[in-house]
Design a protein around this motif. Sequence first.
Motif, short mmCIF file in Angstrom:
data_model
loop_
_atom_site.label_atom_id
_atom_site.label_comp_id
_atom_site.label_asym_id
_atom_site.label_seq_id
_atom_site.Cartn_x
_atom_site.Cartn_y
_atom_site.Cartn_z
N THR A 114 0.85 -1.18 0.00
CA THR A 114 0.00 0.00 0.00
C THR A 114 0.89 1.23 0.00
OG1 THR A 114 -1.67 -1.17 1.31
CG2 THR A 114 -1.89 1.22 1.14
N THR A 115 0.81 2.01 -1.07
CA THR A 115 1.67 3.18 -1.21
C THR A 115 1.15 4.33 -0.35
OG1 THR A 115 0.47 4.21 -3.04
CG2 THR A 115 2.08 2.47 -3.59
N SER A 116 1.89 5.42 -0.34
CA SER A 116 1.49 6.58 0.44
C SER A 116 0.19 7.19 -0.08
CB SER A 116 2.60 7.64 0.43
OG SER A 116 2.92 8.03 -0.89
N GLU A 117 -0.13 6.93 -1.35
CA GLU A 117 -1.39 7.40 -1.93
C GLU A 117 -2.52 6.40 -1.67
OE1 GLU A 117 2.07 8.45 -4.72
OE2 GLU A 117 1.33 6.65 -3.71
N GLU A 118 -2.24 5.35 -0.89
CA GLU A 118 -3.17 4.25 -0.62
C GLU A 118 -3.55 3.51 -1.89
OE1 GLU A 118 -6.34 5.08 2.05
OE2 GLU A 118 -5.02 5.92 3.58
N VAL A 119 -2.57 3.38 -2.78
CA VAL A 119 -2.72 2.58 -3.99
C VAL A 119 -2.13 1.20 -3.72
CG1 VAL A 119 -1.95 2.32 -6.39
CG2 VAL A 119 -2.66 4.57 -5.54
N HIS A 120 -2.86 0.16 -4.06
CA HIS A 120 -2.38 -1.20 -3.86
C HIS A 120 -1.57 -1.66 -5.07
CE1 HIS A 120 -5.53 -2.48 -0.59
NE2 HIS A 120 -4.81 -1.41 -0.26
N THR A 170 -8.77 1.96 -3.43
CA THR A 170 -7.40 1.44 -3.26
C THR A 170 -6.74 1.02 -4.57
OG1 THR A 170 -8.09 -0.85 -2.75
CG2 THR A 170 -7.89 0.70 -0.90
N SER A 171 -7.15 1.57 -5.68
CA SER A 171 -6.47 1.29 -6.95
C SER A 171 -5.85 2.57 -7.47
CB SER A 171 -7.44 0.73 -7.99
OG SER A 171 -8.26 1.74 -8.52
N LEU A 172 -4.95 2.42 -8.42
CA LEU A 172 -4.29 3.58 -9.02
C LEU A 172 -5.31 4.52 -9.64
CD1 LEU A 172 -1.63 4.98 -9.88
CD2 LEU A 172 -1.68 3.55 -11.95
N LEU A 173 -6.28 3.98 -10.36
CA LEU A 173 -7.25 4.81 -11.05
C LEU A 173 -8.28 5.41 -10.10
CD1 LEU A 173 -7.83 2.74 -14.32
CD2 LEU A 173 -6.31 4.70 -13.93
N SER A 174 -8.68 4.66 -9.08
CA SER A 174 -9.68 5.20 -8.15
C SER A 174 -9.08 6.29 -7.27
CB SER A 174 -10.26 4.09 -7.27
OG SER A 174 -9.28 3.56 -6.40
N ASN A 175 -7.82 6.15 -6.89
CA ASN A 175 -7.22 7.09 -5.95
C ASN A 175 -6.55 8.28 -6.61
OD1 ASN A 175 -8.05 5.10 -4.20
ND2 ASN A 175 -6.24 5.19 -2.92
N LEU A 176 -5.92 8.05 -7.77
CA LEU A 176 -5.28 9.17 -8.47
C LEU A 176 -6.15 9.69 -9.61
CD1 LEU A 176 -1.51 8.14 -8.71
CD2 LEU A 176 -2.72 9.36 -6.89
N GLY A 177 -6.96 8.83 -10.17
CA GLY A 177 -7.83 9.24 -11.26
C GLY A 177 -7.17 9.19 -12.63
N PHE A 178 -5.89 8.88 -12.68
CA PHE A 178 -5.16 8.82 -13.94
C PHE A 178 -3.91 7.97 -13.75
CE2 PHE A 178 -3.26 12.11 -11.44
CZ PHE A 178 -1.92 12.14 -11.78
N ILE A 179 -3.28 7.65 -14.85
CA ILE A 179 -2.00 6.94 -14.79
C ILE A 179 -0.90 7.97 -14.99
CG2 ILE A 179 -0.53 5.21 -15.90
CD1 ILE A 179 -3.06 3.72 -16.67
N PRO A 180 -0.03 8.16 -14.01
CA PRO A 180 1.04 9.17 -14.14
C PRO A 180 1.85 8.93 -15.41
CG PRO A 180 0.92 8.35 -11.89
CD PRO A 180 0.01 7.48 -12.70
N PRO A 181 2.10 9.98 -16.18
CA PRO A 181 2.81 9.80 -17.46
C PRO A 181 4.21 9.23 -17.32
CG PRO A 181 2.59 12.12 -16.88
CD PRO A 181 1.73 11.37 -15.94
#
Length: 263
Positions: free
Chosen positions: A90-96, A180-191
């Motif tokens: 679990t990252t600091s952004e709460e991404v699994h 807890t997913s990249l898309l749910s928590n950040l809303g995008f995939i970092p370039p």
Amino acid sequence: MLRLQSIVDFEKEKQVRGGWRQVTYDLHLHSCLSPCGDDEMTPANIAGMAAVKELNIVALTDHNTCKNCPAFLTAAEAYGVTALPGMELTTSEEVHVVCLFEHLKDAMRFDTYVYEHLMNIQNDEVIFGKQLIMNEEDEVLGKVDKLLINATDIAFDEVYGLMEEYHGVMIPAHLDKSTTSLLSNLGFIPPESRFYVAELASLKSLHKLQEMHPYLKDCTILTNSDAHYLPDIHEPLYSMLVPELSRAGVIAALKTAYTDKKR
């Protein structure tokens, strides 16, 4: 590049494309060490269920820990199942992020690193559940004190570099989940992202997500159970191509997916 296929007759497709072979898998499983994991999800029980379901390759990926991986690998070997040590970080952004390793020593080194970067909050078994460390005979060896489902202070963009340092592979988990997913928590995939293997809970949303996030068109997509209960471990419905049926074969296949994208 890996190919994903459902309902594969393994015996009829042992040899595929240049000697690579189809194997059935479930690479995202939680034991009773995860506080949200059922107490029946012991290392030996998971390995036994994988054998009953005739899965070729499985991975144990408890929240922010690998401490049940030694027992799991031993139990899986006894059942004739190829097993990988792993972790759901679990990252600091709460991404699994599912992290998989070929060698147990690398997984355990990463376990030590992550525990030092985990929030220092003690587990409350009444609220969150037990965090049991087991041996291959399913005897309790101890408990983990820190609450394992908390976030670490490891940022998502650090994970790729850490996997290079610890000889692992990163797989952003359940991108189609609402939490807890990249898309749910950040809303995008970092370039600047450098992952080339990703996980979906269901393949039904694959094409929609690829249209919304073109980065995923160049990714190998896996689907795993994220099982916290024994019955939820996948049946042998999904397969991947590997050069050999071994931990090394799985990691090589996943890293081939990385290499293919860099050419």
